[in-house]
Each structure stands twice: as C-alpha cells, then as structure tokens.
Scaffold this active site. Structure first.
Site, mmCIF file in Angstrom:
data_model
loop_
_atom_site.group_PDB
_atom_site.id
_atom_site.type_symbol
_atom_site.label_atom_id
_atom_site.label_comp_id
_atom_site.label_asym_id
_atom_site.label_seq_id
_atom_site.Cartn_x
_atom_site.Cartn_y
_atom_site.Cartn_z
ATOM 1 N N TYR A 154 -2.181 -11.491 1.010
ATOM 2 C CA TYR A 154 -1.766 -10.324 1.797
ATOM 3 C C TYR A 154 -2.965 -9.714 2.522
ATOM 4 C CZ TYR A 154 0.122 -5.720 2.976
ATOM 5 O OH TYR A 154 0.502 -4.587 3.656
ATOM 6 N N THR A 199 14.428 -1.175 8.904
ATOM 7 C CA THR A 199 14.169 -0.392 7.693
ATOM 8 C C THR A 199 12.743 0.144 7.706
ATOM 9 O OG1 THR A 199 14.308 -0.461 5.257
ATOM 10 C CG2 THR A 199 13.332 -2.371 6.344
#
Length: 300
Positions: free
Chosen positions: A172, A25
């Site tokens: 992150y 994806t």
C-alpha cells in the site's frame, strides 16, 4: 476566503466537467457531491454501476455514471473511449479510487492489486484522457495519496509486484508513494509542454471510510472502536482533494492534506511529502516502467 478552507470556498463550477474515480462511496462520494453542488457536470467513474447510480441519486446537480474497473486495463481503455465520446473536454480528473491493505491478489493484468489499482490504473486513465484536459484553461489532474506513502517508503523496482514476499502495508505504501511520484513527474512534463493544465496531489489524513475494510482484524477491530476519536468524517477528508482541485491559488506539483497535528485531521493546507517522493531519478524510472507495464504513453 476563510482561514479554515471549506466547501464554501469552492469557486463556481458551472460549465466545468469533473471525472471522479471511486465516487460511489467515502471520499470520492463527498468530492463528487461537493463539485456537483457548485455546478460542475460530474462523472462518477466507478466499478459497480448500480452503486454508482445509487450514489448519483443522493447528489443534487448534473451527475452521470461511467463504468471503470481500474484492475483491468481493458476496462480503463473502454471507459476512456466512452468518456471521450461523451465529453469533448474535461476540466478536472480526480484520481481518487483506491484499495488498501488487501490480501495478496493480482489484477486482471497480473499486477499486484494495490499497485495496479492505485497507481497503474490511474496512470493509464490519465494518459488516455490527458489530451482532453490540455486545451482547457485551468484544468487539473488531482491524485489522492495517503500518509501511508511514508510506510516502507520505496519503489521496489526489483519486485514491484511483491512476488517474493508480500506485505499489505508495504504494498500500500509503495502504491501511494507512486501516486505522488506520478504527480510530480506529470507536473514537470506539463510545465515543459507549456499548457495551463496542472497536476496536484492530496491526502485525506485518517478518515472514517470503507477503505480499511481489508485491514487485518487485529488492525480493524481497534480502529472501529477508536474511529470517532482518531479519524475525521469523509466529508472532512475530501476537503484537501477539493482544495487541490478548485482553489485558484493552487500551483502545479503542490500537495494538500489536513492541517492538524500529524496531518491526521483538520482543514486542508499545503503540506510536504516524504523526502523519497521528491527523488527525480526514481520518478522518471517509475514513469518509464509504468508506460511499459500499461502500454500507455503521454503526449507530454
């Protein structure tokens, strides 16, 4: 070559083998699709094999699927062994897969999920496959970072797994900073080894992909509304990775991102990362810690 680098500038890839993680994806799909269209034998290294097969069916060319769960070192070892059995050489290893802003979770090996997936999983995979790249002229390891590497830009050695206080954005940012530090230290080791293999990095700017699905609702809701104005399509976001992987002019240790204002959108160009990312002592300490955590050592 055109001023604005596009997929038309990708050199012929026939005879080359490319492994792309997270290729079912988004950015990984567009990266794999473009490489296959130019003739590469592309391996989609994905966690969900069924989704990988569905993605492969939407691509033209030589495309196969390999199961790889970066949250499990056991899976990383198994995938590396299967790739080694199937491919005596690898020309391109593109460390693309990633998670972003996940709730506090750990991998199967007990690592904070973003650090474990985005950095440690790819660190281990690269180490287990590197000897298949080293003899191949012009082979490359390309690792995808993010503009998010500038957020709370530090490797928190005193709490790498965010056990004391968890921040989705901070974790992150650490994982994406680690991606860059890994690239720079890997390139330094490759150069000393005397191989033609190089390590480079890329970032997609702000691209409209599924990566933000774990963002808090307060962030995701406005992003959904503003995406057409603030982001670029995944096909554009994949261009920096594709350029880092295929442009003959790319040098080891370089970093590519969108050329527009703030590196948010635009055609790919050479960019610079944060000052923190170039800290040699931290790069080397992170490397040693990553070897210890994963149990994977490199031949360079």
């Amino acid at each position: 070559m055109s001023t604005d680098w596009t997929t038309r500038d990708i050199p012929d890839q026939h005879g080359r083998v490319a492994v792309v993680t997270g290729a079912n994806t988004g950015l990984g799909f567009e990266t794999a699709k473009a490489l296959a269209a130019r003739g590469a034998a592309v391996v989609l290294a994905v966690r969900d094999v069924d989704k990988g097969r569905q993605a492969a069916a939407r691509m033209a060319g030589d495309v196969t699927v390999q199961r790889l769960d970066l949250t499990s070192l056991e899976s990383v070892h198994a995938a590396a062994a299967e790739l080694r059995a199937a491919h005596p050489r690898i020309d391109l290893l593109i460390n693309n897969a990633g998670v972003m802003y996940t709730p506090k979770q750990t991998t199967r090996d007990g690592f904070e999920r973003q650090f474990g997936t985005n950095h440690l999983g790819h660190f281990a995979l690269t180490g287990l496959l590197l000897d298949l790249l080293l003899p191949v002229p012009g082979s490359r390891v390309v690792t995808v970072s993010s503009v998010g590497h500038r957020i709370r830009a530090a490797i928190h050695f005193d709490d790498l797994q965010w056990e004391r206080a968890y921040s989705r954005a901070g974790a992150y940012g650490q994982s994406k900073l680690a991606n860059l530090m890994f690239t720079y230290e890997l390139q330094r080791r490759l150069a000393a080894h005397g191989t033609t293999t190089v390590a480079a990095a890329a970032h997609p700017g702000v691209s409209n992909t599924e990566l933000v699905r774990n963002s808090p609702t307060a962030v995701r809701a406005p992003m959904d509304r503003l995406a057409p104005f603030l982001t670029q399509p995944a096909a554009m976001g994949a261009l920096p990775t594709l350029r880092a992987a295929t442009d003959p002019a790319v040098l080891g240790g370089q970093y590519y991102g969108p050329g527009g204002r703030g590196e948010v959108r635009g055609h790919p160009r050479l960019v610079t990362s944060s000052p923190e990312s170039y800290d040699l002592a931290v790069q080397q300490r992170l490397w040693a810690v990553s070897e210890d955590l994963t149990g994977v050592t490199f031949g360079v």
